[in-house]
Design a protein around this motif. Structure first.
Motif, PDB file in Angstrom:
ATOM      1  N   GLN A   1     -39.154   9.351 -10.397  1.00 53.05           N
ATOM      2  CA  GLN A   1     -39.727   8.247  -9.528  1.00 53.05           C
ATOM      3  C   GLN A   1     -38.505   8.245  -8.509  1.00 53.05           C
ATOM      4  O   GLN A   1     -37.508   9.686  -9.246  1.00 53.05           O
ATOM      5  CB  GLN A   1     -38.774   6.402 -10.162  1.00 53.05           C
ATOM      6  N   PRO A   2     -38.889   8.332  -7.457  1.00 52.81           N
ATOM      7  CA  PRO A   2     -38.138   8.578  -6.186  1.00 52.81           C
ATOM      8  C   PRO A   2     -36.889   7.976  -5.903  1.00 52.81           C
ATOM      9  O   PRO A   2     -36.351   7.089  -6.141  1.00 52.81           O
ATOM     10  CB  PRO A   2     -38.752   7.995  -4.910  1.00 52.81           C
ATOM     11  N   LEU A   3     -35.403   9.147  -5.306  1.00 51.61           N
ATOM     12  CA  LEU A   3     -34.179   8.495  -5.319  1.00 51.61           C
ATOM     13  C   LEU A   3     -34.652   7.142  -4.161  1.00 51.61           C
ATOM     14  O   LEU A   3     -35.554   7.089  -2.852  1.00 51.61           O
ATOM     15  CB  LEU A   3     -33.895   8.727  -4.878  1.00 51.61           C
ATOM     16  N   PRO A   4     -34.218   5.665  -4.521  1.00 62.32           N
ATOM     17  CA  PRO A   4     -34.261   4.459  -3.401  1.00 62.32           C
ATOM     18  C   PRO A   4     -33.513   6.060  -2.169  1.00 62.32           C
ATOM     19  O   PRO A   4     -32.684   6.155  -2.498  1.00 62.32           O
ATOM     20  CB  PRO A   4     -33.260   3.725  -4.120  1.00 62.32           C
ATOM     21  N   ALA A   5     -33.217   4.703  -0.694  1.00 67.36           N
ATOM     22  CA  ALA A   5     -32.398   5.124  -0.017  1.00 67.36           C
ATOM     23  C   ALA A   5     -31.345   5.023   0.618  1.00 67.36           C
ATOM     24  O   ALA A   5     -30.376   4.244   0.907  1.00 67.36           O
ATOM     25  CB  ALA A   5     -32.758   4.402   1.253  1.00 67.36           C
ATOM     26  N   LEU A   6     -30.087   5.955  -0.383  1.00 68.92           N
ATOM     27  CA  LEU A   6     -28.483   5.411  -0.748  1.00 68.92           C
ATOM     28  C   LEU A   6     -28.195   5.441   0.155  1.00 68.92           C
ATOM     29  O   LEU A   6     -26.323   4.789   0.502  1.00 68.92           O
ATOM     30  CB  LEU A   6     -28.553   6.657  -2.025  1.00 68.92           C
TER      31      LEU A   6
ATOM     32  N   ALA B   1     -25.534  -1.609 -11.344  1.00 72.50           N
ATOM     33  CA  ALA B   1     -26.808  -2.406 -10.756  1.00 72.50           C
ATOM     34  C   ALA B   1     -27.872  -1.930 -11.997  1.00 72.50           C
ATOM     35  O   ALA B   1     -27.395  -1.095 -12.597  1.00 72.50           O
ATOM     36  CB  ALA B   1     -26.677  -1.817  -9.543  1.00 72.50           C
ATOM     37  N   PRO B   2     -28.866  -2.919 -11.600  1.00 71.56           N
ATOM     38  CA  PRO B   2     -30.130  -2.237 -12.858  1.00 71.56           C
ATOM     39  C   PRO B   2     -30.433  -0.969 -12.760  1.00 71.56           C
ATOM     40  O   PRO B   2     -30.284  -0.288 -11.582  1.00 71.56           O
ATOM     41  CB  PRO B   2     -31.687  -3.418 -12.634  1.00 71.56           C
ATOM     42  N   ALA B   3     -31.405  -0.482 -13.697  1.00 73.18           N
ATOM     43  CA  ALA B   3     -31.353   0.956 -13.939  1.00 73.18           C
ATOM     44  C   ALA B   3     -32.529   1.167 -12.333  1.00 73.18           C
ATOM     45  O   ALA B   3     -33.049  -0.662 -12.116  1.00 73.18           O
ATOM     46  CB  ALA B   3     -32.440   1.320 -14.674  1.00 73.18           C
ATOM     47  N   LEU B   4     -32.393   2.412 -11.342  1.00 71.40           N
ATOM     48  CA  LEU B   4     -33.169   2.792 -10.947  1.00 71.40           C
ATOM     49  C   LEU B   4     -32.961   1.639  -9.510  1.00 71.40           C
ATOM     50  O   LEU B   4     -33.583   2.456  -8.023  1.00 71.40           O
ATOM     51  CB  LEU B   4     -34.491   2.852 -10.782  1.00 71.40           C
ATOM     52  N   ALA B   5     -32.172   0.819  -9.902  1.00 69.83           N
ATOM     53  CA  ALA B   5     -31.385   0.139  -8.206  1.00 69.83           C
ATOM     54  C   ALA B   5     -29.859   0.723  -7.811  1.00 69.83           C
ATOM     55  O   ALA B   5     -29.208  -0.035  -7.433  1.00 69.83           O
ATOM     56  CB  ALA B   5     -31.318  -1.080  -8.366  1.00 69.83           C
ATOM     57  N   ASP B   6     -29.806   2.004  -7.455  1.00 68.58           N
ATOM     58  CA  ASP B   6     -28.282   2.544  -7.797  1.00 68.58           C
ATOM     59  C   ASP B   6     -27.974   2.901  -6.110  1.00 68.58           C
ATOM     60  O   ASP B   6     -27.167   2.351  -6.101  1.00 68.58           O
ATOM     61  CB  ASP B   6     -28.617   4.368  -7.724  1.00 68.58           C
ATOM     62  N   ASP B   7     -28.723   2.141  -5.797  1.00 64.95           N
ATOM     63  CA  ASP B   7     -28.878   1.442  -3.447  1.00 64.95           C
ATOM     64  C   ASP B   7     -28.136   0.557  -3.936  1.00 64.95           C
ATOM     65  O   ASP B   7     -27.505   0.271  -3.079  1.00 64.95           O
ATOM     66  CB  ASP B   7     -29.685   1.341  -2.944  1.00 64.95           C
TER      67      ASP B   7
END
Length: 516
Positions: A253-258, A477-483
Motif C-alpha cells: 500500500q502507498p504511504l499516506p502523506a506523512l 492510530a489504526p493500521a495504515l493511518a500513520d498520518d
C-alpha cells in the motif's frame, strides 16, 4: 550540550533539527561534509561517556557526505534529507560494517548485503555515521543487556536510556546524530524516546521493510524513526517506508502523506478530532509526575480543538503476559540459526578431544549468548514444547486476537488513542537487572500496539517533578493511518514548545567533559 562548531561559520550544527539542516544545505550555508564532521566530532567528545555507538564509520560517512555535496553541486538531490547524517541500530544488516546485534555471538560479523532500510537510506543520500548500541538481539528494556556494555542516558549518565534501542535514542538526545533508526518489538523505539526526550515512531506493521533486520520476533518487529521532532520523523519515515517485495510481511500500500500531516498538525488545529484515553493504560503503577505531564498534554489537545473520550480495552491487561509467551517462542526459533556452523562465534568445548557438532554448538551458545537471551530461549522453547503449545503459545495467540478486537472497537469511538508511553521516567543503571519482571513492566503501555500491528508515536511531554527527567506521551492510530500520528503529535509538540519556550532537549544538562 555544546559541541564543536563548524570551522567555517562558527555555527553549532549538531543542535539543529534534520529539517533545519536540510534547509541550511539547500541555502548553501553548510556542506554535508561539514555537517558530518561536526557530528563525528561530537561523537568523539561525548560518546566515551554515553556509549551510544558500537561502531563509528568516519571514513565511510565522510565519503557519503562528499558524494552528497557533489550531487547537490549538479542539482541532482536524491531526497529532501540528502546530506543529513544518520545513525543506525546495530540490528540492521549493513554491507561492509559490523552488525553484532549487541551480542558476542556475532562479534566482528560483517554482512555481505544491506537491509532494505539501509538501502533506502543510502539511496536517499544520508551519510551513515555508524551503528548504535542495543540490548542483545533487542531483548531488554534498558540497553543494559548489550554484550558491549550499557548505554547511558544523556539526561543523567547514571540512568538507563531505555531499551532495546537505547543507543539510537541516546545518540539523538546527546546531539551525536540528528536522526537515527531504531526497531520496536514491544516498545523499543517509543520507550527509549520517552525516557530520553526524543520522538520515536513505530510504523504500522509491514509499513517499513523488515528485510535485513535480524529478527527477534518476526510478527512483532518493526523498524522506525528516532528523531528530535515530529517533522523529522515524518521526513525519515517517508524515505524508509513503502512496499518491499523482498519482505513477505510488507504491506503493498502507498504511504499516506506523512510530512503534509506533520506540517498540518503543527498549525495547531485539531477541531473535530476524537482522542481516546485508554483507561487500562494509566493509574496504579504509573509515576505521578508522568501522569501529571500526560494530563497537561491532554489539556493542550483540548485547547487545539480535540474532543477527549474515555475508552476501555479490557484485554490490554493481558497484553504483557501474551507478549512474553509469543516473543520468546519466536525468538527461540529465530536464534536457533546461531549454531557455530555457518557464521559468527565458534567455541570448542574444553576437555573433549573430538567434539561433535552438538558439543561445539552447546559451548558456543553458552559463551556467546547473555543471560537475558538464554532466559528467553528457555522460556520460548518450553512454551512451544509438546504438551504445552496449546496451553501457552496457543492461548497467547487467542489473547492477541482479543487485543486486536479491542483496538477495532476503540477506533470506532476515537480517531487516535493516547496514554503515557512508559509508566516511569528513566531508572538507575543496575536498579532492575536482578528483577526481570520489573524490567518487563516498562513496556506495559507500548506492547499492545505491537501485538495488534498498529502504529504508535512517543512525543516528549515534559519533565516529571520528582526527578526532572523526561516523560513521553503515546499516540496510537489504526493500521495504515500513520498520518494521524504525525498530525496529532506535531500539534502537541508545537503547543508544548510554545509553553516551554523551545524544544525539551534544550533543557537537558550539558555533557561537557563527558569523554573523560
Amino acid at each position: 550540550m555544546s559541541a564543536p562548531s563548524s570551522t567555517t561559520t562558527g555555527t553549532d550544527w549538531t543542535r539543529r533539527t534534520a529539517a533545519e539542516l536540510a534547509d541550511a544545505l539547500a541555502a548553501g550555508e553548510v556542506t554535508s561534509v561539514e555537517l558530518t564532521q561536526a557530528h563525528l566530532d561530537r561523537i568523539a567528545a561525548v560518546d566515551g561517556a554515553v556509549h551510544a555507538f558500537l561502531h563509528v564509520d568516519a571514513e565511510g560517512a565522510l565519503a557519503q557526505a562528499a558524494a552528497s555535496d557533489e550531487r547537490r553541486a549538479h542539482g541532482q538531490l536524491a531526497s529532501p534529507l540528502d546530506g543529513v547524517p544518520i545513525a543506525v541500530k546495530d540490528v540492521l544488516a549493513t554491507q561492509g560494517l559490523p552488525t553484532t546485534c549487541g551480542s558476542k555471538i556475532l562479534e566482528g560479523w560483517v554482512p555481505p548485503y544491506d537491509a532494505t532500510v539501509v538501502v533506502r537510506l543510502r539511496a536517499a543520500g544520508l551519510p551513515i555515521l555508524g551503528k548504535t548500541n542495543m540490548d542483545e538481539f533487542a531483548m531488554g528494556s534498558s540497553t543494559e543487556h548489550s554484550a558491549y556494555g550499557p548505554t547511558h542516558n544523556p539526561w543523567d549518565l547514571d540512568r538507563i536510556p531505555g531499551g532495546s534501542g537505547g543507543g539510537s535514542a541516546a545518540a539523538v538526545a546527546a546531539f551525536e546524530a540528528p536522526l537515527a533508526i531504531g526497531t520496536d518489538t514491544g516498545g523499543s523505539i517509543r520507550q527509549p524516546g520517552a525516557v530520553t526526550g526524543t520522538v520515536g515512531v513505530k510504523p504500522t506493521y509491514g509499513g517499513v521493510s523488515r528485510f535485513g533486520l535480524v529478527a527477534l520476533a518476526n510478527s512483532l518487529d518493526q523498524a522506525g524513526p528516532v528523531t528530535r521532532t515530529v517533522l523529522d520523523s515524518a521526513l525519515l519515515h517517508e524515505i524508509i517506508g513503502g512496499h518491499d517485495p523482498l519482505d513477505s510481511t510488507s504491506v503493498d500500500q502507498p504511504l499516506p502523506a506523512l510530512v503534509d500531516a506533520a506540517r498540518q498538525g503543527a498549525a495547531g488545529d485539531l477541531t473535530g478530532l476524537r482522542v481516546g484515553v485508554v483507561t487500562e493504560l494509566g493509574g496504579d503503577g504509573y509515576q505521578p509526575g508522568v501522569l501529571a505531564r500526560f494530563q497537561e498534554s491532554l489539556d493542550l489537545l483540548v485547547k487545539a480543538g480535540a474532543e477527549i473520550v474515555e475508552v476501555s480495552c479490557p484485554s490490554f491487561v493481558h497484553a504483557m503476559a501474551a507478549y512474553y509467551l509469543i516473543l520468546p517462542a519466536e525468538a527461540s526459533s529465530n536464534l536457533a540459526k546461531f549454531d557455530a556452523m555457518r557464521y559468527g562465534l565458534r567455541v570448542l568445548p574444553e576437555h573433549i578431544d573430538n567434539p561433535s557438532a552438538e558439543d561445539v554448538m552447546r559451548a558456543t551458545r553458552d559463551a556467546g549468548f547473555g543471560d537475558e537471551v538464554k532466559r528467553r530461549i528457555i522460556l520460548g522453547t518450553y512454551a512451544l514444547s509438546s504438551g504445552y503449545y496449546d496451553a501457552y503459545y496457543g492461548q497467547a495467540q487467542k489473547v492477541r486476537t482479543l487485543i486486536s478486537r479491542d483496538f477495532e472497537a476503540a477506533f470506532e469511538k476515537a480517531d487516535v488513542l493516547v496514554s503515557p508511553t512508559a509508566p516511569t521516567t528513566a531508572f538507575k543503571l543496575g536498579e532492575k537487572l536482578d528483577d526481570p519482571i520489573a524490567m518487563y513492566l516498562n513496556d506495559l503501555a507500548t506492547i499492545p500496539a505491537n501485538l495488534a500491528g498498529v502504529p504508535g508515536i512517543s512525543v516528549p511531554s515534559g519533565l516529571a517533578e520528582e526527578d526532572g527527567l523526561p516523560a513521553g506521551f503515546q499516540i496510537l492510530a489504526p493500521a495504515l493511518a500513520d498520518d494521524r500520528l504525525y498530525r496529532v503529535g506535531a500539534a502537541l509538540e508545537a503547543a508544548l514548545a510554545a509553553q516551554w519556550g523551545g524544544p525539551l532537549l534544550d533543557q537537558a544538562p550539558a555533557l561537557e567533559g563527558a569523554s573523560a
